[in-house]
Write a protein that holds these residues in place. Structure first.
Motif, PDB file in Angstrom:
ATOM      1  N   UNK A   1       0.818  -1.211   0.000  1.00 44.49           N
ATOM      2  CA  UNK A   1       0.000   0.000   0.000  1.00 44.49           C
ATOM      3  C   UNK A   1       0.848   1.255   0.000  1.00 44.49           C
ATOM      4  N   UNK A   2       1.899   1.260   0.805  1.00 39.97           N
ATOM      5  CA  UNK A   2       2.776   2.424   0.869  1.00 39.97           C
ATOM      6  C   UNK A   2       3.484   2.643  -0.461  1.00 39.97           C
ATOM      7  N   UNK A   3       3.896   1.568  -1.103  1.00 37.55           N
ATOM      8  CA  UNK A   3       4.558   1.690  -2.406  1.00 37.55           C
ATOM      9  C   UNK A   3       3.581   2.239  -3.438  1.00 37.55           C
ATOM     10  N   UNK A   4       2.355   1.760  -3.396  1.00 35.75           N
ATOM     11  CA  UNK A   4       1.346   2.230  -4.338  1.00 35.75           C
ATOM     12  C   UNK A   4       1.095   3.729  -4.155  1.00 35.75           C
ATOM     13  N   UNK A   5       0.992   4.167  -2.916  1.00 37.92           N
ATOM     14  CA  UNK A   5       0.777   5.596  -2.639  1.00 37.92           C
ATOM     15  C   UNK A   5       1.987   6.404  -3.109  1.00 37.92           C
ATOM     16  N   UNK A   6       3.173   5.923  -2.814  1.00 37.04           N
ATOM     17  CA  UNK A   6       4.389   6.631  -3.228  1.00 37.04           C
ATOM     18  C   UNK A   6       4.472   6.722  -4.742  1.00 37.04           C
TER      19      UNK A   6
ATOM     20  N   UNK B   1       1.945   6.759  -6.822  1.00 30.86           N
ATOM     21  CA  UNK B   1       0.939   7.733  -7.260  1.00 30.86           C
ATOM     22  C   UNK B   1       1.445   9.167  -7.065  1.00 30.86           C
ATOM     23  N   UNK B   2       2.059   9.402  -5.914  1.00 28.35           N
ATOM     24  CA  UNK B   2       2.548  10.743  -5.599  1.00 28.35           C
ATOM     25  C   UNK B   2       3.653  11.157  -6.567  1.00 28.35           C
ATOM     26  N   UNK B   3       4.509  10.215  -6.911  1.00 23.97           N
ATOM     27  CA  UNK B   3       5.623  10.542  -7.802  1.00 23.97           C
ATOM     28  C   UNK B   3       5.265  10.379  -9.272  1.00 23.97           C
ATOM     29  N   UNK B   4       4.044   9.948  -9.546  1.00 30.65           N
ATOM     30  CA  UNK B   4       3.572   9.829 -10.931  1.00 30.65           C
ATOM     31  C   UNK B   4       4.056   8.583 -11.657  1.00 30.65           C
ATOM     32  N   UNK B   5       4.444   7.561 -10.917  1.00 28.74           N
ATOM     33  CA  UNK B   5       4.937   6.330 -11.545  1.00 28.74           C
ATOM     34  C   UNK B   5       3.808   5.368 -11.888  1.00 28.74           C
TER      35      UNK B   5
END
Length: 67
Positions: free
Chosen positions: A55-60, A62-66
Motif C-alpha cells: 500500500x505504501x509503495x502504491x501511494x508513493x 501515485x505521488x511521484x507519478x509512476x
C-alpha cells in the motif's frame, strides 16, 4: 524484506502454526497449542506487514507519478 517475502513467510508461519495447534489438540499438549497460536499470529502480522508495504509503495508511486 520485500512485501512478497513478508507475505510468503507469513503464510508459512500461519501454516506451521495451524499444524502445531492441530497436533497439540490431538495430543492434549497445551504448550504446543499455545506455540501454534503464537506462530499463527506472527504469520498474520507478517502478511499484514507485506500488505502495508504494498500500500505504501502504491501511494508513493501515485505521488511521484509512476502509476
Amino acid at each position: 524484506m520485500s512485501s512478497t517475502t513478508d507475505k510468503i513467510k507469513g503464510l508459512a508461519n500461519e501454516a506451521v502454526g495451524n499444524v502445531k495447534q492441530g497436533i497439540g489438540n490431538a495430543t492434549g499438549n497445551d504448550k504446543l497449542k499455545a506455540e501454534g497460536k503464537t506462530q499463527e499470529l506472527k504469520g498474520d502480522a507478517q502478511k499484514t506487514t507485506g500488505d502495508v508495504k504494498d500500500g505504501a509503495k502504491h501511494v508513493a508511486d501515485k505521488v511521484t507519478g509512476k502509476v
